[in-house]
Design an enzyme around this catalytic site. Structure first.
Site, PDB file in Angstrom:
ATOM      1  N   HIS A 241       0.863  -0.812  -0.298  1.00 30.98           N
ATOM      2  CA  HIS A 241      -0.316   0.136  -0.158  1.00 30.98           C
ATOM      3  C   HIS A 241       0.737   1.052   0.032  1.00 30.98           C
ATOM      4  O   HIS A 241       1.727   1.336   0.837  1.00 30.98           O
ATOM      5  CB  HIS A 241      -0.824  -0.041   1.477  1.00 30.98           C
ATOM      6  CG  HIS A 241      -1.946   0.533   1.113  1.00 30.98           C
ATOM      7  ND1 HIS A 241      -3.829   0.517   0.410  1.00 30.98           N
ATOM      8  CD2 HIS A 241      -2.256   1.974   1.944  1.00 30.98           C
ATOM      9  CE1 HIS A 241      -3.867   1.330   0.857  1.00 30.98           C
ATOM     10  NE2 HIS A 241      -3.258   2.409   0.638  1.00 30.98           N
TER      11      HIS A 241
ATOM     12  N   ASP B  82     -13.203   3.013   7.506  1.00 30.99           N
ATOM     13  CA  ASP B  82     -12.773   3.296   6.405  1.00 30.99           C
ATOM     14  C   ASP B  82     -12.949   4.296   5.288  1.00 30.99           C
ATOM     15  O   ASP B  82     -13.053   4.773   4.725  1.00 30.99           O
ATOM     16  CB  ASP B  82     -11.609   2.564   6.457  1.00 30.99           C
ATOM     17  CG  ASP B  82     -10.122   3.325   5.755  1.00 30.99           C
ATOM     18  OD1 ASP B  82      -9.466   4.623   6.604  1.00 30.99           O
ATOM     19  OD2 ASP B  82      -9.868   2.721   4.235  1.00 30.99           O
TER      20      ASP B  82
ATOM     21  N   ARG C 248     -13.065  12.441   4.861  1.00 33.26           N
ATOM     22  CA  ARG C 248     -11.848  13.577   4.885  1.00 33.26           C
ATOM     23  C   ARG C 248     -10.533  14.144   3.570  1.00 33.26           C
ATOM     24  O   ARG C 248     -10.434  15.246   4.182  1.00 33.26           O
ATOM     25  CB  ARG C 248     -10.352  12.005   5.497  1.00 33.26           C
ATOM     26  CG  ARG C 248     -10.337  11.801   6.807  1.00 33.26           C
ATOM     27  CD  ARG C 248      -9.575  11.132   7.085  1.00 33.26           C
ATOM     28  NE  ARG C 248      -8.461  10.955   6.437  1.00 33.26           N
ATOM     29  CZ  ARG C 248      -7.756   9.676   6.363  1.00 33.26           C
ATOM     30  NH1 ARG C 248      -8.055   9.223   6.061  1.00 33.26           N
ATOM     31  NH2 ARG C 248      -6.396  10.511   5.942  1.00 33.26           N
TER      32      ARG C 248
ATOM     33  N   SER D 194      -6.511   4.568   8.509  1.00 31.76           N
ATOM     34  CA  SER D 194      -7.091   4.376   7.499  1.00 31.76           C
ATOM     35  C   SER D 194      -6.008   3.104   6.683  1.00 31.76           C
ATOM     36  O   SER D 194      -6.944   2.131   6.603  1.00 31.76           O
ATOM     37  CB  SER D 194      -6.878   5.693   6.634  1.00 31.76           C
ATOM     38  OG  SER D 194      -7.170   5.143   4.951  1.00 31.76           O
TER      39      SER D 194
ATOM     40  N   LYS E 245      -7.373  -1.524   6.851  1.00 30.85           N
ATOM     41  CA  LYS E 245      -7.811  -1.577   5.837  1.00 30.85           C
ATOM     42  C   LYS E 245      -6.688  -2.996   5.333  1.00 30.85           C
ATOM     43  O   LYS E 245      -7.207  -4.449   5.027  1.00 30.85           O
ATOM     44  CB  LYS E 245      -7.122  -0.841   4.416  1.00 30.85           C
ATOM     45  CG  LYS E 245      -8.226  -0.159   3.361  1.00 30.85           C
ATOM     46  CD  LYS E 245      -8.242   0.703   2.573  1.00 30.85           C
ATOM     47  CE  LYS E 245      -7.017   1.714   2.624  1.00 30.85           C
ATOM     48  NZ  LYS E 245      -8.119   2.808   2.639  1.00 30.85           N
TER      49      LYS E 245
HETATM   50  N1  URA Z   1      -4.361   6.014   1.766  1.00 28.20           N
HETATM   51  C1  URA Z   1      -5.000   5.997   1.970  1.00 28.20           C
HETATM   52  O1  URA Z   1      -5.680   4.049   1.820  1.00 28.20           O
HETATM   53  N2  URA Z   1      -5.325   6.253   3.449  1.00 28.20           N
HETATM   54  C2  URA Z   1      -5.172   7.445   3.676  1.00 28.20           C
HETATM   55  O2  URA Z   1      -5.186   8.391   4.296  1.00 28.20           O
HETATM   56  C3  URA Z   1      -3.670   7.903   3.140  1.00 28.20           C
HETATM   57  C4  URA Z   1      -3.493   7.568   1.954  1.00 28.20           C
END
Ligand code: URA
Length: 433
Positions: free
Chosen positions: A82, A161, A168, A183, A187
């Site tokens: 990620h 999320d 956000r 966040s 995930k």
């Molecule tokens: N990527 C994400 O999944 N969440 C964030 O808050 C920022 C980048």
């Protein structure tokens, strides 16, 4: 328990209990807490922060707000990747088919654009037909049968999320360590992999502007990973200027496909090799990072990574003729050059400003429900360390509105900082945590 008391507590810089955090996440996910109440609490967290215990409680509450995938049938070493977000960041599009082509299962859940940064899901949807909204059963089946699946965040995985992320984005509450760490890690926990490689971007086009903040975010996420028994490696990468040359959805997809066709720019290559080498290591397929980088290059050169990408696109309903013939991608109506007004070296090219210009052309969202324009964006011709003569083309603006395009040409020209003294090309890997 009452949401107003929880908002007031964080507004007054107090520490929230696990019960209060669980209450907020549960009631926001099921719609009892409204968007405006959640916005108030999120902004209070943004401004007043959270301690490590609160961040962990928030992460776990979000991770368990929906289903948690069980990927154990793919073995002990399923690795997820990620990015904390960047401008021109097409790493997932390139790295996932490479990794799958090496026989390592890839089950990747990606996000949409956030703030001034782009998102993998939006970019994938620039290929007509590609379905990012497949069911979890299809997702698992694809990984079983072709070794890879890339989908958007379904309603069932970390739904809290999904709602908070979109919220956000529309209230300017993105650049916060507690909110980003929770966040991303929620995930990752919900998505079921047991090893995680995080690309923590750092610099003008990242949410973390300084190395110190990027290290703090990395340590926060690694600590959550450890607690959740998921080995986590953070690769801190430079995001002062955009990664690669294209910014915008289909433009980045085109660049990603070219990378898989073995036409990869050096900055993209440096990042792909480093992140890929750690993914292979965590997957237990090679302890020697240099050797792992060779394996990656080999599968780009022999076309296996490209073939895997085509297989992925086809499997998820995308029109593979677009991949095979890049001219098929819809083009913006106006392709306007940005021309240098002086001789000199490019000293900087602020990625956040480039990302915002691309967003203003229509590649990003201002409101949650906004539609994005796949064709618009920017193609850079000169980057930091390059020399430009007066009259040289620095970049192209791809616009669907001529006046707006001309305005953005001026804006982008003002982003290029050009100096007389020679400027070195920057390194792209800043550190590993
Ligand atoms: N990527 C994400 O999944 N969440 C964030 O808050 C920022 C980048």
């Amino acid at each position: 328990m009452n949401i107003l008391d929880i908002i007031a507590k964080k507004r007054d810089k107090k520490v929230l209990s696990k019960e209060e955090i669980d209450f907020f996440i549960k009631e926001y996910t099921n719609g009892i807490v409204t968007d405006y109440q959640a916005a108030a609490l999120v902004m209070a967290i943004f401004i007043n922060g959270m301690n490590n215990e609160e961040i962990t409680d928030l992460t776990l509450a979000m991770a368990h707000s929906g289903d948690v995938l069980d990927l154990s049938k793919f073995g002990e070493n399923v690795v997820d990747k990620h990015s904390t977000g960047g401008v021109g960041d097409k790493v997932t599009l390139i790295i996932t088919p490479i990794i799958a082509s090496l026989g390592i299962p890839v089950a990747k859940m990606s996000g949409r654009g956030l703030g001034f940064t782009g998102g993998t899901v939006d970019k994938l949807e620039s290929i007509p037909g590609y379905n990012t909204g497949i069911s979890i059963d299809e997702f698992i089946k694809n990984v079983e049968e072709i070794g890879i699946s890339v989908m958007g965040q379904t309603l069932n995985l970390a739904p809290a999320d999904k709602k908070l992320y979109a919220l956000r984005d529309t209230i300017s509450a993105v650049e916060s360590i507690p909110l980003i760490a929770s966040s991303i890690m929620s995930k990752k926990i919900a998505a079921g992999a047991n090893k995680i490689v995080l690309d923590v971007t750092c610099g003008k086009g990242a949410f973390m502007k300084t190395k110190e903040d990027a290290i703090l975010l990395s340590k926060t996420m690694s600590a959550i990973g450890k607690l959740a028994k998921k080995e986590t490696v953070c690769v801190i990468t430079n995001m002062d200027e955009p990664l690669g040359y294209a910014v915008g959805n289909s433009l980045e997809m085109i660049e990603a496909i070219e990378c898989l066709q073995n036409k990869m720019e050096p900055d993209v290559k440096e990042v792909i090799l480093e992140i890929g080498a750690y993914i292979i290591k965590l997957a237990d397929k090679g302890n020697n990072l240099e050797q792992n980088k060779k394996m990656i290059l080999e599968n780009i050169e022999n076309g296996k990574a490209y073939s895997k990408f085509i297989q992925l696109i086809e499997r998820q309903g995308g029109d593979i003729e677009y991949v095979k013939d890049l001219d098929k991608f819809e083009k913006a109506e106006y392709i306007l050059p940005v021309i240098s007004e002086k001789d000199g070296y490019i000293k900087s090219l602020n990625a956040e400003r480039v990302g915002r210009i691309s967003g203003e052309l229509g590649a990003g969202r201002i409101r949650k429900e906004d539609k994005i324009d796949m064709a618009v964006g920017i193609v850079l011709k000169k980057k930091t360390g390059d020399y430009a003569k007066q009259g040289d083309i620095l970049a192209y603006i791809h616009a669907n509105n001529k006046n707006l395009g001309n305005e953005k040409v001026k804006d982008l020209l003002s982003v290029y900082e050009i100096v007389y003294e020679k400027v070195e090309k920057p390194n792209h890997i800043i550190g590993i945590i």
